[in-house]
Motif scaffolding. Structure first.
Motif, PDB file in Angstrom:
ATOM      1  N   ALA A  69       0.844  -1.199   0.000  1.00 53.99           N
ATOM      2  CA  ALA A  69       0.000   0.000   0.000  1.00 53.99           C
ATOM      3  C   ALA A  69       0.875   1.243   0.000  1.00 53.99           C
ATOM      4  CB  ALA A  69      -0.918   0.005   1.227  1.00 53.99           C
ATOM      5  N   VAL A  70       0.386   2.275  -0.689  1.00 52.88           N
ATOM      6  CA  VAL A  70       1.077   3.559  -0.771  1.00 52.88           C
ATOM      7  C   VAL A  70       0.052   4.658  -0.521  1.00 52.88           C
ATOM      8  CG1 VAL A  70       2.386   5.127  -2.260  1.00 52.88           C
ATOM      9  CG2 VAL A  70       2.735   2.658  -2.439  1.00 52.88           C
ATOM     10  N   ALA A  71       0.443   5.690   0.232  1.00 51.73           N
ATOM     11  CA  ALA A  71      -0.444   6.821   0.498  1.00 51.73           C
ATOM     12  C   ALA A  71       0.019   8.050  -0.276  1.00 51.73           C
ATOM     13  CB  ALA A  71      -0.484   7.135   1.996  1.00 51.73           C
ATOM     14  N   PHE A  72      -0.961   8.840  -0.750  1.00 54.16           N
ATOM     15  CA  PHE A  72      -0.689  10.083  -1.448  1.00 54.16           C
ATOM     16  C   PHE A  72      -1.530  11.197  -0.822  1.00 54.16           C
ATOM     17  CE2 PHE A  72       0.029   6.703  -4.497  1.00 54.16           C
ATOM     18  CZ  PHE A  72       1.203   7.073  -5.143  1.00 54.16           C
ATOM     19  N   GLU A  73      -1.033  12.421  -0.948  1.00 59.11           N
ATOM     20  CA  GLU A  73      -1.855  13.539  -0.528  1.00 59.11           C
ATOM     21  C   GLU A  73      -3.101  13.602  -1.414  1.00 59.11           C
ATOM     22  OE1 GLU A  73       0.146  17.251  -1.119  1.00 59.11           O
ATOM     23  OE2 GLU A  73       0.390  16.978  -3.278  1.00 59.11           O
ATOM     24  N   TYR A  74      -4.169  14.136  -0.869  1.00 56.17           N
ATOM     25  CA  TYR A  74      -5.412  14.287  -1.630  1.00 56.17           C
ATOM     26  C   TYR A  74      -5.309  15.509  -2.528  1.00 56.17           C
ATOM     27  CZ  TYR A  74     -10.284  15.452  -2.616  1.00 56.17           C
ATOM     28  OH  TYR A  74     -11.460  15.774  -3.239  1.00 56.17           O
ATOM     29  N   MET A  75      -5.612  15.335  -3.817  1.00 59.15           N
ATOM     30  CA  MET A  75      -5.628  16.442  -4.768  1.00 59.15           C
ATOM     31  C   MET A  75      -7.069  16.712  -5.185  1.00 59.15           C
ATOM     32  SD  MET A  75      -3.827  16.850  -8.547  1.00 59.15           S
ATOM     33  CE  MET A  75      -2.232  17.428  -7.921  1.00 59.15           C
ATOM     34  N   PRO A  76      -7.593  17.898  -4.906  1.00 53.83           N
ATOM     35  CA  PRO A  76      -8.971  18.194  -5.305  1.00 53.83           C
ATOM     36  C   PRO A  76      -9.088  18.349  -6.813  1.00 53.83           C
ATOM     37  CG  PRO A  76      -7.930  20.157  -4.424  1.00 53.83           C
ATOM     38  CD  PRO A  76      -6.954  19.033  -4.216  1.00 53.83           C
ATOM     39  N   GLY A  77     -10.287  18.185  -7.316  1.00 51.91           N
ATOM     40  CA  GLY A  77     -10.542  18.366  -8.741  1.00 51.91           C
ATOM     41  C   GLY A  77     -11.540  17.348  -9.252  1.00 51.91           C
ATOM     42  N   ARG A  78     -11.799  17.422 -10.515  1.00 50.95           N
ATOM     43  CA  ARG A  78     -12.750  16.525 -11.155  1.00 50.95           C
ATOM     44  C   ARG A  78     -12.157  16.023 -12.463  1.00 50.95           C
ATOM     45  NH1 ARG A  78     -14.744  19.019 -15.547  1.00 50.95           N
ATOM     46  NH2 ARG A  78     -14.589  21.296 -15.632  1.00 50.95           N
ATOM     47  N   GLU A  79     -12.665  14.912 -12.905  1.00 49.85           N
ATOM     48  CA  GLU A  79     -12.247  14.352 -14.194  1.00 49.85           C
ATOM     49  C   GLU A  79     -12.848  15.173 -15.330  1.00 49.85           C
ATOM     50  OE1 GLU A  79     -13.170  10.326 -16.840  1.00 49.85           O
ATOM     51  OE2 GLU A  79     -13.286  10.233 -14.646  1.00 49.85           O
ATOM     52  N   PRO A  80     -12.057  15.589 -16.315  1.00 49.53           N
ATOM     53  CA  PRO A  80     -12.649  16.268 -17.469  1.00 49.53           C
ATOM     54  C   PRO A  80     -13.542  15.305 -18.236  1.00 49.53           C
ATOM     55  CG  PRO A  80     -10.352  15.756 -17.905  1.00 49.53           C
ATOM     56  CD  PRO A  80     -10.608  15.411 -16.466  1.00 49.53           C
ATOM     57  N   ASP A  81     -14.601  15.814 -18.827  1.00 48.85           N
ATOM     58  CA  ASP A  81     -15.515  14.939 -19.555  1.00 48.85           C
ATOM     59  C   ASP A  81     -15.798  15.515 -20.930  1.00 48.85           C
ATOM     60  OD1 ASP A  81     -17.880  16.779 -19.406  1.00 48.85           O
ATOM     61  OD2 ASP A  81     -17.676  16.376 -17.264  1.00 48.85           O
ATOM     62  N   ALA A  82     -16.477  14.706 -21.727  1.00 46.76           N
ATOM     63  CA  ALA A  82     -16.736  15.082 -23.116  1.00 46.76           C
ATOM     64  C   ALA A  82     -17.635  16.304 -23.232  1.00 46.76           C
ATOM     65  CB  ALA A  82     -17.353  13.908 -23.873  1.00 46.76           C
ATOM     66  N   GLU A  83     -18.371  16.624 -22.165  1.00 47.16           N
ATOM     67  CA  GLU A  83     -19.237  17.797 -22.197  1.00 47.16           C
ATOM     68  C   GLU A  83     -18.458  19.087 -21.968  1.00 47.16           C
ATOM     69  OE1 GLU A  83     -22.365  17.410 -23.100  1.00 47.16           O
ATOM     70  OE2 GLU A  83     -21.948  15.261 -23.220  1.00 47.16           O
ATOM     71  N   SER A  84     -17.263  18.973 -21.393  1.00 49.88           N
ATOM     72  CA  SER A  84     -16.421  20.145 -21.191  1.00 49.88           C
ATOM     73  C   SER A  84     -15.543  20.346 -22.423  1.00 49.88           C
ATOM     74  CB  SER A  84     -15.566  19.973 -19.939  1.00 49.88           C
ATOM     75  OG  SER A  84     -14.664  18.894 -20.112  1.00 49.88           O
ATOM     76  N   ASP A  85     -14.688  21.341 -22.345  1.00 47.60           N
ATOM     77  CA  ASP A  85     -13.810  21.629 -23.478  1.00 47.60           C
ATOM     78  C   ASP A  85     -12.587  20.715 -23.411  1.00 47.60           C
ATOM     79  OD1 ASP A  85     -12.453  22.636 -25.600  1.00 47.60           O
ATOM     80  OD2 ASP A  85     -12.148  24.642 -24.772  1.00 47.60           O
ATOM     81  N   LEU A  86     -12.768  19.474 -23.865  1.00 49.70           N
ATOM     82  CA  LEU A  86     -11.674  18.520 -23.784  1.00 49.70           C
ATOM     83  C   LEU A  86     -10.452  18.972 -24.579  1.00 49.70           C
ATOM     84  CD1 LEU A  86     -13.069  14.865 -23.969  1.00 49.70           C
ATOM     85  CD2 LEU A  86     -11.930  15.986 -22.064  1.00 49.70           C
ATOM     86  N   ALA A  87     -10.678  19.629 -25.707  1.00 46.78           N
ATOM     87  CA  ALA A  87      -9.547  20.067 -26.524  1.00 46.78           C
ATOM     88  C   ALA A  87      -8.635  21.007 -25.736  1.00 46.78           C
ATOM     89  CB  ALA A  87     -10.037  20.726 -27.802  1.00 46.78           C
ATOM     90  N   LYS A  88      -9.238  21.884 -24.923  1.00 48.96           N
ATOM     91  CA  LYS A  88      -8.439  22.787 -24.088  1.00 48.96           C
ATOM     92  C   LYS A  88      -7.532  21.986 -23.163  1.00 48.96           C
ATOM     93  CE  LYS A  88      -8.944  25.627 -19.956  1.00 48.96           C
ATOM     94  NZ  LYS A  88      -9.893  26.236 -19.001  1.00 48.96           N
ATOM     95  N   TRP A  89      -8.111  20.999 -22.480  1.00 48.60           N
ATOM     96  CA  TRP A  89      -7.322  20.222 -21.525  1.00 48.60           C
ATOM     97  C   TRP A  89      -6.273  19.367 -22.227  1.00 48.60           C
ATOM     98  CZ3 TRP A  89      -7.729  22.530 -17.272  1.00 48.60           C
ATOM     99  CH2 TRP A  89      -8.949  23.030 -16.818  1.00 48.60           C
ATOM    100  N   TYR A  90      -6.593  18.851 -23.409  1.00 49.30           N
ATOM    101  CA  TYR A  90      -5.611  18.036 -24.119  1.00 49.30           C
ATOM    102  C   TYR A  90      -4.495  18.888 -24.712  1.00 49.30           C
ATOM    103  CZ  TYR A  90      -7.586  13.470 -23.324  1.00 49.30           C
ATOM    104  OH  TYR A  90      -7.984  12.300 -22.718  1.00 49.30           O
ATOM    105  N   GLY A  91      -4.772  20.152 -24.972  1.00 51.17           N
ATOM    106  CA  GLY A  91      -3.694  21.054 -25.334  1.00 51.17           C
ATOM    107  C   GLY A  91      -2.731  21.232 -24.170  1.00 51.17           C
ATOM    108  N   MET A  92      -3.269  21.400 -22.972  1.00 50.08           N
ATOM    109  CA  MET A  92      -2.435  21.493 -21.776  1.00 50.08           C
ATOM    110  C   MET A  92      -1.726  20.169 -21.510  1.00 50.08           C
ATOM    111  SD  MET A  92      -4.937  23.724 -19.274  1.00 50.08           S
ATOM    112  CE  MET A  92      -3.761  23.681 -17.919  1.00 50.08           C
ATOM    113  N   LEU A  93      -2.421  19.049 -21.792  1.00 51.63           N
ATOM    114  CA  LEU A  93      -1.802  17.742 -21.606  1.00 51.63           C
ATOM    115  C   LEU A  93      -0.610  17.568 -22.541  1.00 51.63           C
ATOM    116  CD1 LEU A  93      -2.061  15.088 -20.010  1.00 51.63           C
ATOM    117  CD2 LEU A  93      -3.454  14.204 -21.898  1.00 51.63           C
TER     118      LEU A  93
END
Length: 329
Positions: A109-133
């Motif tokens: 087992a490994v522990a990580f700090e909690y990172m807030p946020g949500r998964e991007p979805d097809a209803e959002s601007d995926l192209a924007k996030w994939y540009g950042m990716l």
């Protein structure tokens, strides 16, 4: 059925018993988040106000050295400001990798700090996030080339043999759910073509190195204008461009994929050059990944992801393969 209710109950209790080593109360809330290769839990301790993510590893997949190597790269990426990703949390004695007994089996087992946020979805601007990716991938690949790996560093190699060949880590695509004889014939020809094409593309240092290998939307967390990346569990040696193929996992057939590819390429080239040869390899690597995931679903039928995909994903793989053969043979 590896992850049945009884097994998950044992894992939950195992995680609860680890709480004191991270200075977490034994009565903290421990909630199952996801099941894939591993079981991932969220821990919420109301008294000190701490949140952790605890990953319990699937047995017989990664060795202790492989897990510690993953964590070493994460810490290096964080230190060098390459990507926003959660910090691994050490126990009271400074160790990052924990163990607990599950009958005669030792679980990691490994522990990580909690990172807030949500998964991007097809209803959002995926192209924007994939540009950042794309920008993130370019920085990560540059770091991969320059980083001096610590002594004893070991991660899996995702070459053709380990993705689709006789040594495939995720099983044989021929066991795909609902695969028909006609579909098998199409995939056999695609398999042979991909083997030839990947051999021709090669494994040179300009195209093959340490990559995340699983930046799909489930492993991205967006908050405001921040794009975080989690789950380096599959990081290993593969083609740099395979990071994009993995980033569109389970949605390779969607009509918006060309837009995501264009955005990713534009973002990548804002940070680093990407030769036309490597751009031209993307369709090959996407098809390779699609067949790998088809095998993964067949070998992981106990997971919610595999159950949600079922035979429809196999049918889609055959359709994509038929089109790939028509365009690339």
């Amino acid at each position: 059925m590896l992850y049945d209710a009884e097994f998950l109950s044992r894992l939950t209790n195992g995680v609860k018993n680890l709480m004191p080593i991270w200075n977490i109360s034994l009565n903290a809330d421990v909630t199952l988040l996801t099941i894939s290769e591993n079981a991932t839990f969220r821990v919420q301790d109301k008294t000190p106000g701490r949140n952790l993510i605890v990953r319990v590893h699937r047995p017989d997949y990664h060795s202790e050295s492989e897990i510690l190597s993953e964590l070493a790269w994460i810490e290096a990426l964080r230190r060098d400001g390459i990507v926003a990703t959660p910090q691994p949390i050490a126990s009271r004695d400074g160790s990052l990798l924990q163990r607990f007994s599950d009958g005669e089996t030792v679980r990691h087992a490994v522990a990580f700090e909690y990172m807030p946020g949500r998964e991007p979805d097809a209803e959002s601007d995926l192209a924007k996030w994939y540009g950042m990716l794309g920008e993130i991938n370019a920085r990560l690949h540059g770091h991969s080339r320059d980083w001096n790996r610590p002594e004893g560093f070991i991660r899996k190699t995702w070459n053709f043999d380990r993705i689709l060949g006789d040594g495939a880590y995720w099983g044989d695509w021929r066991a795909a759910l609902g695969l028909t004889p006609q579909g098998k014939e199409i995939l056999e020809r695609t398999h042979a073509l991909l083997e030839t094409q990947t051999a021709a593309y090669g494994y040179g240092a300009d195209r093959f190195g340490l990559v995340h290998c699983d930046m799909r939307t489930a492993n991205l967390l967006v908050e405001d204008n921040r794009l975080g990346v989690i789950d380096f569990d599959d990081c290993g040696l593969s083609w740099f461009a395979y990071d994009f193929a993995a980033a569109i996992s389970f949605m390779e057939h969607e009509p918006f994929i060309p837009d995501l590819m264009a955005a990713w390429l534009e973002g990548y080239r804002r940070i680093a050059p990407l030769d036309a040869e490597h751009e031209a390899a993307l369709p090959m690597l996407i098809m390779l990944r699609r067949m790998q995931l088809t095998a993964w679903i067949a070998s992981h039928v106990e997971t919610p992801t595999a159950q949600s995909m079922g035979t429809a994903y196999t049918d889609g793989t055959v359709a994509l393969a038929a089109r790939y053969l028509a365009e690339h043979s």
